[in-house]
Design a protein around this motif. Sequence first.
Motif, short mmCIF file in Angstrom:
data_model
loop_
_atom_site.label_atom_id
_atom_site.label_comp_id
_atom_site.label_asym_id
_atom_site.label_seq_id
_atom_site.Cartn_x
_atom_site.Cartn_y
_atom_site.Cartn_z
N GLY A 215 -9.23 3.56 7.55
CA GLY A 215 -8.10 3.11 8.36
C GLY A 215 -7.58 1.72 8.00
N GLY A 216 -7.97 1.24 6.83
CA GLY A 216 -7.52 -0.07 6.40
C GLY A 216 -8.45 -1.21 6.74
N ALA A 217 -9.60 -0.90 7.32
CA ALA A 217 -10.53 -1.96 7.72
C ALA A 217 -11.00 -2.78 6.53
CB ALA A 217 -11.73 -1.35 8.44
N GLY A 218 -11.22 -2.15 5.39
CA GLY A 218 -11.74 -2.86 4.24
C GLY A 218 -10.67 -3.40 3.31
N LEU A 219 -9.42 -3.06 3.55
CA LEU A 219 -8.36 -3.35 2.61
C LEU A 219 -7.26 -4.24 3.16
CD1 LEU A 219 -7.26 -2.54 -0.24
CD2 LEU A 219 -6.13 -0.60 0.87
N MET A 220 -6.99 -4.14 4.46
CA MET A 220 -5.74 -4.68 4.98
C MET A 220 -5.88 -5.99 5.76
SD MET A 220 -3.87 -2.46 3.64
CE MET A 220 -2.38 -3.23 4.20
N GLY A 221 -7.07 -6.57 5.79
CA GLY A 221 -7.24 -7.81 6.55
C GLY A 221 -6.31 -8.92 6.09
N GLY A 222 -6.32 -9.19 4.78
CA GLY A 222 -5.45 -10.23 4.24
C GLY A 222 -3.98 -9.94 4.47
N PRO A 223 -3.48 -8.76 4.05
CA PRO A 223 -2.06 -8.47 4.28
C PRO A 223 -1.63 -8.56 5.74
CG PRO A 223 -2.95 -6.95 2.66
CD PRO A 223 -4.12 -7.75 3.17
N MET A 224 -2.51 -8.21 6.68
CA MET A 224 -2.13 -8.33 8.09
C MET A 224 -2.03 -9.80 8.50
SD MET A 224 -1.48 -5.30 8.98
CE MET A 224 -0.96 -5.82 10.61
N LEU A 225 -2.93 -10.65 8.01
CA LEU A 225 -2.81 -12.09 8.30
C LEU A 225 -1.52 -12.65 7.71
CD1 LEU A 225 -6.44 -13.43 7.65
CD2 LEU A 225 -5.41 -12.78 9.83
N TRP A 226 -1.24 -12.30 6.47
CA TRP A 226 -0.03 -12.81 5.82
C TRP A 226 1.22 -12.30 6.52
CZ3 TRP A 226 -2.40 -10.50 0.81
CH2 TRP A 226 -3.57 -11.20 0.50
N SER A 227 1.15 -11.07 7.04
CA SER A 227 2.32 -10.52 7.74
C SER A 227 2.70 -11.38 8.94
CB SER A 227 2.04 -9.07 8.19
OG SER A 227 1.23 -9.04 9.36
N ALA A 228 1.71 -12.06 9.51
CA ALA A 228 1.94 -12.93 10.66
C ALA A 228 2.30 -14.35 10.26
CB ALA A 228 0.70 -12.94 11.56
N GLY A 229 2.38 -14.59 8.94
CA GLY A 229 2.65 -15.94 8.47
C GLY A 229 1.43 -16.83 8.46
N VAL A 304 8.78 1.70 -4.01
CA VAL A 304 7.74 0.70 -3.80
C VAL A 304 8.28 -0.44 -2.96
CG1 VAL A 304 6.66 1.27 -6.00
CG2 VAL A 304 8.30 -0.61 -5.90
N MET A 305 7.40 -1.07 -2.21
CA MET A 305 7.79 -2.20 -1.40
C MET A 305 6.57 -3.04 -1.07
SD MET A 305 8.42 -0.44 2.35
CE MET A 305 8.43 -2.04 3.17
N ALA A 306 6.83 -4.25 -0.62
CA ALA A 306 5.76 -5.13 -0.17
C ALA A 306 5.26 -4.66 1.19
CB ALA A 306 6.28 -6.57 -0.06
N TRP A 307 4.06 -5.12 1.55
CA TRP A 307 3.57 -4.91 2.91
C TRP A 307 4.48 -5.70 3.85
CZ3 TRP A 307 0.91 -1.35 5.12
CH2 TRP A 307 0.34 -1.55 6.38
N PRO A 308 4.98 -5.06 4.92
CA PRO A 308 6.02 -5.73 5.73
C PRO A 308 5.51 -6.93 6.52
CG PRO A 308 5.97 -3.34 6.11
CD PRO A 308 4.73 -3.69 5.36
N ALA A 309 6.45 -7.77 6.92
CA ALA A 309 6.16 -8.88 7.83
C ALA A 309 5.88 -8.33 9.22
CB ALA A 309 7.34 -9.83 7.88
N LEU A 310 5.09 -9.06 9.99
CA LEU A 310 4.83 -8.66 11.38
C LEU A 310 6.13 -8.63 12.16
CD1 LEU A 310 2.78 -8.03 13.66
CD2 LEU A 310 2.64 -10.51 14.05
N ASP A 311 6.95 -9.67 11.97
CA ASP A 311 8.22 -9.81 12.68
C ASP A 311 9.06 -10.82 11.91
OD1 ASP A 311 7.10 -12.32 13.31
OD2 ASP A 311 6.34 -11.59 15.23
N GLY A 312 10.12 -11.30 12.52
CA GLY A 312 11.00 -12.24 11.85
C GLY A 312 10.36 -13.55 11.49
N SER A 313 9.23 -13.87 12.10
CA SER A 313 8.53 -15.12 11.80
C SER A 313 7.40 -14.94 10.78
CB SER A 313 7.95 -15.72 13.08
OG SER A 313 8.97 -16.00 14.01
N GLY A 314 7.20 -13.71 10.34
CA GLY A 314 6.11 -13.44 9.41
C GLY A 314 6.60 -13.37 7.98
N LYS A 315 5.73 -12.84 7.10
CA LYS A 315 6.04 -12.78 5.68
C LYS A 315 5.58 -11.45 5.08
CE LYS A 315 5.59 -17.78 4.93
NZ LYS A 315 4.86 -18.84 4.19
N ALA A 316 6.43 -10.90 4.22
CA ALA A 316 6.02 -9.74 3.42
C ALA A 316 5.14 -10.22 2.27
CB ALA A 316 7.25 -9.02 2.88
N SER A 317 4.27 -9.34 1.76
CA SER A 317 3.35 -9.76 0.71
C SER A 317 2.85 -8.58 -0.09
CB SER A 317 2.14 -10.49 1.32
OG SER A 317 1.36 -9.59 2.09
N VAL A 318 2.38 -8.89 -1.30
CA VAL A 318 1.56 -7.96 -2.09
C VAL A 318 0.35 -8.73 -2.58
CG1 VAL A 318 3.45 -6.44 -2.82
CG2 VAL A 318 2.89 -8.44 -4.20
#
Length: 442
Positions: A215-229, A304-318
């Motif tokens: 479910g993304g537990a081992g993979l998505m920690g960093g991208p979720m933090l970056w999505s929040a800025g 293809v696309m970057a992992w999305p930002a959480l919201d308008g204050s966040g950041k997309a990332s790869v």
Amino acid sequence: MSDKQIGREIGQALGANLTRRSLFALGGAAAVTGALAACGSNTGREPAATGGGASGGGSGATINQWYHQYGEAGTQQAVEKYAAAYKDATVKVSWKPGDYDQSTAASLLTDAGPDVFEYGNGPTIDMIKGGQVVDLTDLIGDTKSDFNPSILERMTYQGKTYAIPQVVDMQLLVYRKSMLDKAGIAPPQTIDELIAAAKKLTQGNVKGLFLGNDGGAGLMGGPMLWSAGLDYLTKDNQFGFDDPRAATALGKLREMWDAKVLLLGAPKDWFDASALTSGLTAMQFTGLWTFPDIKKGLGDDFGVMAWPALDGSGKASVPVGAYGSCVSAKSKDVAAAKKFAKWLWIDQTQDQLDFATAYGFHIPSRTSLISQASTLKSGQAADAAKLATDVGHAQSPILWTPKCATAFGDAMNRIVKEGADPAGEIAKVKAVADPELKRVLA
């Protein structure tokens, strides 16, 4: 799933274009969790040889150069060819099977180690602070702006760069164009849009999104933090995600789990494209190395696309990662070792291009070479390469030690799989990370 089971699964997956170069460059030296950490010691396809070394080059000093055992056919012969072309020293290439990172780290404490060696995302902070590796800032010189900035920053500490990036790998979000078009969905730009899209795309046996069988537990920690800025650490190297936005972002993964939009229990995990190409999911977070298999299975029916930002204050990332070429401080001739490292990884741009593109599907670490890579000139591959340059984010910072990574990985498992309170789990990670940061910064 146990580490042994994951290792067997990876071995069976390849088949696909995954290699230890791809996975471990993205993880760093034991600085990852979950599947990525378990993948670290697997080599993928069988290489042409199982170990040993070869000599080449000219007269003068003798330089011992170490590589881990790549899984891509032809890679060993390529690095031996590069070494043989060097005329200012005799270069002995050693091809190291087994637990390369542990054995290399141990060898740096002795007089029997390498002169020049590669290491995932550059040397560890303990290697740097222990004086085991040489400052290479002067070698990079005015080429600094030509390297992927996120990767180069990952190999830099207190303004000094300790490795030269060799080749870039990345992860990104890949989607079936036809499935999104049929559902009337545009590529999502925020996490909430992603969740809404995944819900709409979940139909029958097809799930909306695949982030790995956990479910993304081992993979998505960093991208979720970056999505929040946010990030693992702040700019002044303090714990970086003791913040309500981090709790909100990490909680979104559990929201996806509860909504039953995530593919779980796929025959092969996130590092293989078969979940997407076989129609088990409409969107998948995976690696650039899967593109040849996706193209074979789907033609042009993918975007293809970057992992999305959480919201308008966040950041997309790869996430991006790279092996870095390092020089041991115990080299019998540091100057000769540095000269060779500069020759190969700064001056020989055509060899760098060859190494990145002729043995697997990777991105040159020098941005000026990307336009010369025939594999990256058009379509989805060109889009991916642009994302790596524009929004690439190193998998973890140099001060994020294995102990910190383990604590965060455990927290992610509890949040995603068990529904634990994200804020409480973040506090537990901080309790581990704060003394670790104090130790490495002392």
